[in-house]
Design a protein around this motif. Structure first.
Motif, PDB file in Angstrom:
ATOM      1  N   THR A  20       7.271  22.874   4.734  1.00  0.00           N
ATOM      2  CA  THR A  20       6.113  21.994   4.896  1.00  0.00           C
ATOM      3  C   THR A  20       4.817  22.796   4.852  1.00  0.00           C
ATOM      4  O   THR A  20       3.859  22.413   4.161  1.00  0.00           O
ATOM      5  CB  THR A  20       6.203  21.220   6.226  1.00  0.00           C
ATOM      6  N   THR A  21       4.777  23.919   5.558  1.00  0.00           N
ATOM      7  CA  THR A  21       3.581  24.768   5.552  1.00  0.00           C
ATOM      8  C   THR A  21       3.307  25.309   4.158  1.00  0.00           C
ATOM      9  O   THR A  21       2.154  25.332   3.700  1.00  0.00           O
ATOM     10  CB  THR A  21       3.738  25.928   6.544  1.00  0.00           C
ATOM     11  N   GLN A  22       4.361  25.758   3.479  1.00  0.00           N
ATOM     12  CA  GLN A  22       4.209  26.268   2.119  1.00  0.00           C
ATOM     13  C   GLN A  22       3.659  25.185   1.200  1.00  0.00           C
ATOM     14  O   GLN A  22       2.717  25.413   0.429  1.00  0.00           O
ATOM     15  CB  GLN A  22       5.561  26.767   1.607  1.00  0.00           C
ATOM     16  N   ARG A  23       4.247  23.990   1.264  1.00  0.00           N
ATOM     17  CA  ARG A  23       3.785  22.873   0.427  1.00  0.00           C
ATOM     18  C   ARG A  23       2.333  22.537   0.720  1.00  0.00           C
ATOM     19  O   ARG A  23       1.509  22.384  -0.193  1.00  0.00           O
ATOM     20  CB  ARG A  23       4.658  21.647   0.682  1.00  0.00           C
ATOM     21  N   ASP A  24       1.980  22.412   2.003  1.00  0.00           N
ATOM     22  CA  ASP A  24       0.627  22.014   2.373  1.00  0.00           C
ATOM     23  C   ASP A  24      -0.396  23.069   1.978  1.00  0.00           C
ATOM     24  O   ASP A  24      -1.493  22.749   1.505  1.00  0.00           O
ATOM     25  CB  ASP A  24       0.549  21.710   3.867  1.00  0.00           C
ATOM     26  N   ASN A  25      -0.069  24.349   2.175  1.00  0.00           N
ATOM     27  CA  ASN A  25      -0.992  25.417   1.764  1.00  0.00           C
ATOM     28  C   ASN A  25      -1.253  25.355   0.266  1.00  0.00           C
ATOM     29  O   ASN A  25      -2.397  25.496  -0.197  1.00  0.00           O
ATOM     30  CB  ASN A  25      -0.416  26.786   2.123  1.00  0.00           C
ATOM     31  N   ASN A  26      -0.189  25.167  -0.519  1.00  0.00           N
ATOM     32  CA  ASN A  26      -0.333  25.102  -1.971  1.00  0.00           C
ATOM     33  C   ASN A  26      -1.143  23.881  -2.391  1.00  0.00           C
ATOM     34  O   ASN A  26      -1.996  23.964  -3.286  1.00  0.00           O
ATOM     35  CB  ASN A  26       1.036  25.077  -2.641  1.00  0.00           C
ATOM     36  N   LEU A  27      -0.877  22.736  -1.753  1.00  0.00           N
ATOM     37  CA  LEU A  27      -1.622  21.525  -2.094  1.00  0.00           C
ATOM     38  C   LEU A  27      -3.099  21.677  -1.760  1.00  0.00           C
ATOM     39  O   LEU A  27      -3.968  21.257  -2.539  1.00  0.00           O
ATOM     40  CB  LEU A  27      -1.039  20.312  -1.360  1.00  0.00           C
ATOM     41  N   VAL A  28      -3.394  22.267  -0.606  1.00  0.00           N
ATOM     42  CA  VAL A  28      -4.794  22.485  -0.235  1.00  0.00           C
ATOM     43  C   VAL A  28      -5.489  23.349  -1.288  1.00  0.00           C
ATOM     44  O   VAL A  28      -6.592  23.031  -1.755  1.00  0.00           O
ATOM     45  CB  VAL A  28      -4.902  23.130   1.155  1.00  0.00           C
ATOM     46  N   ALA A  29      -4.840  24.439  -1.688  1.00  0.00           N
ATOM     47  CA  ALA A  29      -5.448  25.345  -2.673  1.00  0.00           C
ATOM     48  C   ALA A  29      -5.624  24.652  -4.022  1.00  0.00           C
ATOM     49  O   ALA A  29      -6.670  24.795  -4.673  1.00  0.00           O
ATOM     50  CB  ALA A  29      -4.595  26.606  -2.819  1.00  0.00           C
ATOM     51  N   LEU A  30      -4.611  23.896  -4.462  1.00  0.00           N
ATOM     52  CA  LEU A  30      -4.701  23.189  -5.747  1.00  0.00           C
ATOM     53  C   LEU A  30      -5.778  22.114  -5.717  1.00  0.00           C
ATOM     54  O   LEU A  30      -6.581  21.990  -6.646  1.00  0.00           O
ATOM     55  CB  LEU A  30      -3.352  22.560  -6.089  1.00  0.00           C
ATOM     56  N   LEU A  31      -5.801  21.344  -4.644  1.00  0.00           N
ATOM     57  CA  LEU A  31      -6.788  20.278  -4.540  1.00  0.00           C
ATOM     58  C   LEU A  31      -8.200  20.842  -4.442  1.00  0.00           C
ATOM     59  O   LEU A  31      -9.155  20.268  -4.989  1.00  0.00           O
ATOM     60  CB  LEU A  31      -6.481  19.393  -3.331  1.00  0.00           C
ATOM     61  N   ARG A  32      -8.352  21.962  -3.766  1.00  0.00           N
ATOM     62  CA  ARG A  32      -9.676  22.572  -3.671  1.00  0.00           C
ATOM     63  C   ARG A  32     -10.126  23.131  -5.020  1.00  0.00           C
ATOM     64  O   ARG A  32     -11.325  23.118  -5.336  1.00  0.00           O
ATOM     65  CB  ARG A  32      -9.689  23.667  -2.597  1.00  0.00           C
ATOM     66  N   ALA A  33      -9.196  23.610  -5.831  1.00  0.00           N
ATOM     67  CA  ALA A  33      -9.553  24.052  -7.185  1.00  0.00           C
ATOM     68  C   ALA A  33     -10.057  22.874  -8.013  1.00  0.00           C
ATOM     69  O   ALA A  33     -11.056  22.979  -8.735  1.00  0.00           O
ATOM     70  CB  ALA A  33      -8.352  24.710  -7.858  1.00  0.00           C
ATOM     71  N   LEU A  34      -9.383  21.740  -7.914  1.00  0.00           N
ATOM     72  CA  LEU A  34      -9.829  20.535  -8.615  1.00  0.00           C
ATOM     73  C   LEU A  34     -11.163  20.049  -8.059  1.00  0.00           C
ATOM     74  O   LEU A  34     -12.010  19.526  -8.790  1.00  0.00           O
ATOM     75  CB  LEU A  34      -8.780  19.435  -8.484  1.00  0.00           C
ATOM     76  N   LYS A  35     -11.357  20.243  -6.758  1.00  0.00           N
ATOM     77  CA  LYS A  35     -12.611  19.841  -6.117  1.00  0.00           C
ATOM     78  C   LYS A  35     -13.782  20.646  -6.670  1.00  0.00           C
ATOM     79  O   LYS A  35     -14.872  20.107  -6.928  1.00  0.00           O
ATOM     80  CB  LYS A  35     -12.463  20.062  -4.611  1.00  0.00           C
ATOM     81  N   GLN A  36     -13.575  21.939  -6.865  1.00  0.00           N
ATOM     82  CA  GLN A  36     -14.635  22.787  -7.394  1.00  0.00           C
ATOM     83  C   GLN A  36     -15.059  22.331  -8.787  1.00  0.00           C
ATOM     84  O   GLN A  36     -16.234  22.417  -9.167  1.00  0.00           O
ATOM     85  CB  GLN A  36     -14.160  24.252  -7.410  1.00  0.00           C
TER      86      GLN A  36
ATOM     87  N   ALA B  47       0.888  -1.172   0.000  1.00  0.00           N
ATOM     88  CA  ALA B  47       0.000   0.000   0.000  1.00  0.00           C
ATOM     89  C   ALA B  47       0.922   1.216   0.000  1.00  0.00           C
ATOM     90  O   ALA B  47       1.287   1.742   1.051  1.00  0.00           O
ATOM     91  CB  ALA B  47      -0.930  -0.007   1.211  1.00  0.00           C
ATOM     92  N   HIS B  48       1.333   1.604  -1.192  1.00  0.00           N
ATOM     93  CA  HIS B  48       2.363   2.637  -1.356  1.00  0.00           C
ATOM     94  C   HIS B  48       1.714   4.010  -1.556  1.00  0.00           C
ATOM     95  O   HIS B  48       1.076   4.264  -2.571  1.00  0.00           O
ATOM     96  CB  HIS B  48       3.251   2.300  -2.560  1.00  0.00           C
ATOM     97  N   PRO B  49       1.850   4.926  -0.569  1.00  0.00           N
ATOM     98  CA  PRO B  49       1.248   6.261  -0.652  1.00  0.00           C
ATOM     99  C   PRO B  49       2.259   7.290  -1.148  1.00  0.00           C
ATOM    100  O   PRO B  49       3.395   6.950  -1.522  1.00  0.00           O
ATOM    101  CB  PRO B  49       0.888   6.530   0.801  1.00  0.00           C
ATOM    102  N   PHE B  50       1.845   8.538  -1.127  1.00  0.00           N
ATOM    103  CA  PHE B  50       2.729   9.639  -1.504  1.00  0.00           C
ATOM    104  C   PHE B  50       2.714  10.709  -0.432  1.00  0.00           C
ATOM    105  O   PHE B  50       1.694  10.955   0.216  1.00  0.00           O
ATOM    106  CB  PHE B  50       2.326  10.202  -2.879  1.00  0.00           C
ATOM    107  N   ASN B  51       3.834  11.327  -0.245  1.00  0.00           N
ATOM    108  CA  ASN B  51       4.044  12.310   0.803  1.00  0.00           C
ATOM    109  C   ASN B  51       3.580  13.698   0.344  1.00  0.00           C
ATOM    110  O   ASN B  51       3.961  14.123  -0.754  1.00  0.00           O
ATOM    111  CB  ASN B  51       5.547  12.344   1.157  1.00  0.00           C
ATOM    112  N   PRO B  52       2.749  14.403   1.129  1.00  0.00           N
ATOM    113  CA  PRO B  52       2.261  14.035   2.458  1.00  0.00           C
ATOM    114  C   PRO B  52       1.038  13.113   2.387  1.00  0.00           C
ATOM    115  O   PRO B  52       0.055  13.427   1.709  1.00  0.00           O
ATOM    116  CB  PRO B  52       1.896  15.385   3.071  1.00  0.00           C
ATOM    117  N   VAL B  53       1.120  12.024   3.112  1.00  0.00           N
ATOM    118  CA  VAL B  53       0.063  11.012   3.081  1.00  0.00           C
ATOM    119  C   VAL B  53      -1.269  11.589   3.548  1.00  0.00           C
ATOM    120  O   VAL B  53      -2.328  11.171   3.101  1.00  0.00           O
ATOM    121  CB  VAL B  53       0.472   9.802   3.955  1.00  0.00           C
ATOM    122  N   TYR B  54      -1.218  12.576   4.430  1.00  0.00           N
ATOM    123  CA  TYR B  54      -2.463  13.120   4.977  1.00  0.00           C
ATOM    124  C   TYR B  54      -3.182  14.043   4.002  1.00  0.00           C
ATOM    125  O   TYR B  54      -4.328  14.423   4.228  1.00  0.00           O
ATOM    126  CB  TYR B  54      -2.222  13.836   6.314  1.00  0.00           C
ATOM    127  N   LEU B  55      -2.544  14.406   2.863  1.00  0.00           N
ATOM    128  CA  LEU B  55      -3.208  15.252   1.871  1.00  0.00           C
ATOM    129  C   LEU B  55      -3.384  14.568   0.522  1.00  0.00           C
ATOM    130  O   LEU B  55      -4.440  14.697  -0.109  1.00  0.00           O
ATOM    131  CB  LEU B  55      -2.429  16.558   1.673  1.00  0.00           C
TER     132      LEU B  55
END
Length: 461
Positions: free
Chosen positions: A280-296, A131-139
């Protein structure tokens, strides 16, 4: 009773798994005898608690419990055992020998290995899957599943908001890491040969094909490049170039001291001014914004997030004398402005989502049969901003029905962060016939349901 996950190894991947399960409401037991393991786990959990809830339009389940434990105790009673030890096959065999002796027979037993196959992990026999995930696993949602009987694992991963990619054939490196290694190998040559710096390579990815791949992948991107002729046209145009010696293919540069120092120096110049926590904060903020754009757009990873939100959305509250809790959520980073607090335009989204809970309750939600041919339009909002709200704040909206007469619906929403009333809105909606696009009375069954809420709330006014 909460489900239990045992996490064996608390590096970046193992700690990410722990966060993913914990924030999905599972109890988590972590085993890692390495010095500093608990501190690394704590840092990852802090990052996950801040960023993962921002992806959702609803509240996540209450967290499970978390303990550090010896290996045998950690796997005892576990529903899922996830090993995330370093990529040494002898070490993994040693860990699994003890884990399998103590784990329940029905537990999913999985390895995060980025390269080894289930056959290698099991020594030719056994029940360990990859079960191979990608970092960060929580996002990031992707988990590559390889091995026998992965259906149970896939179902569990769906429930915790991840995307299981079941791979039928065993191959070293699975799918994603083989693709990444090809890009990585060529990047090393570009640095070694003095063609590009680490920063130039990263800019080529994030300013060019990286954003394309995030929403279309490789083959759909190239299909689009072929125009109306599709992929056949693309291959006819660009296929011959594959025979040209553009890349090093399987050649690997010698990672001698000179190349290692060259890469390290360039990398330090590129982002060495930032701490690991800041990156880490920079990466996570960017991932959240990108993923939320795809979510929309309901596309790619965003589609996975939308499906998970639906599974977490509680049923609408029944009529009662107290204000209705119509929304619980965390404020995402893309809802804030240059002042660092929630932008006023996003409050409109908050009231709209809270109002939609009422509409769902009366059979007029976006997916309700009663909404066919009719809808409710907001015609007036009176908003009060009472306290600053920042990204990561968990909020609750409480709604009172002030009036439900004919085609008019008036609601009052109050937004709380903890016990602080942070904003309020009095909202007027009109029932609309979508064919004429004009106001009209709602259907009798809708009016009756709405009347029950209005009467219940009239006792508190």
């Amino acid at each position: 009773m909460p489900l239990k996950a045992a996490i064996l190894g608390a590096g970046a991947i193992g700690a990410g798994w722990a966060a993913r399960f914990l924030l999905a409401g599972w109890d988590v037991a972590v085993h890692d005898p390495a010095p500093g393991a608990e501190a690394r786990l704590t840092a990852t959990l802090e990052a996950a608690r801040r960023s993962l809830p921002m992806l959702s339009e609803v509240a996540l389940p209450p967290e499970g419990s978390l303990v550090m434990a010896p290996l045998a105790k950690a796997v005892e009673g576990a529903d899922w055992v996830q090993e995330s030890a370093p990529e040494r096959l002898d070490l993994k065999h040693e860990i699994w020998a003890e884990a399998l002796k103590n784990a329940p027979q029905n537990a999913v037993c999985a390895s995060s290995t980025s390269g080894f196959t289930p056959t290698a992990l099991n020594g030719g026999k056994g029940r360990i899957i990859v079960a191979h995930p990608f970092n960060p696993v929580y996002l990031l949602p992707l988990v590559e599943l390889v091995g026998q009987n992965t259906a149970k694992a896939a179902a569990t991963l769906h429930r915790i908001g991840m995307y299981p990619l079941e791979i039928a054939s065993e191959i070293d490196g699975h799918i994603a890491d083989r693709l990444l290694e090809s890009v990585w190998r060529e990047a090393l040559w570009l640095v070694k040969d003095g063609v590009a710096t680490t920063e130039q390579i990263d800019e080529a990815i994030r300013m060019g094909f990286g954003p394309r791949w995030a929403q279309m992948g490789l083959f759909e991107t190239y299909r689009l490049a072929g125009g109306d002729g599709g992929f056949a046209q693309f291959l006819a145009q660009f296929g011959p170039a594959l025979k040209w010696p553009w890349s090093h293919l399987t050649d690997v540069p010698d990672l001698d001291d000179a190349l290692v120092q060259k890469i390290a120096t360039q990398s330090d110049a590129q982002s060495g001014h930032l701490t690991t926590a800041e990156l880490t904060t920079q990466r996570d903020n960017n991932l959240v914004a990108l993923l939320r754009a795809l979510k929309q757009q309901g596309s790619a990873a965003g589609k996975v997030l939308n499906t998970h939100d639906k599974s977490l959305t509680p049923p609408p509250p029944p009529p009662g004398p107290e204000p209705l809790v119509t929304l619980r959520r965390t404020i995402p980073v893309d809802w804030t402005d240059y002042n660092g607090h929630m932008n006023e335009s996003r409050y409109g989204q908050l009231w709209s989502d809270a109002g939609d809970t009422i509409l769902v309750a009366i059979g007029m939600g976006p997916d309700s049969p009663g909404s066919q041919g009719a809808s409710w339009f907001t015609v007036d909002n009176h908003i009060k901003y009472l306290a600053e709200v920042h990204a990561g704040a968990a909020c609750e909206v409480r709604t009172t029905i002030l009036m439900a007469e004919g085609k008019k619906l008036r609601m009052h929403h109050e937004m709380y962060v903890g016990e602080t009333l942070s904003a309020s809105c009095t909202q007027l909606l009109l029932h609309i016939d979508m064919e004429t696009r004009r106001s009209a009375p709602p259907a009798p069954e809708v009016a009756e349901k709405l009347s029950k809420y209005a009467k219940a709330h009239s006792r508190q006014q």
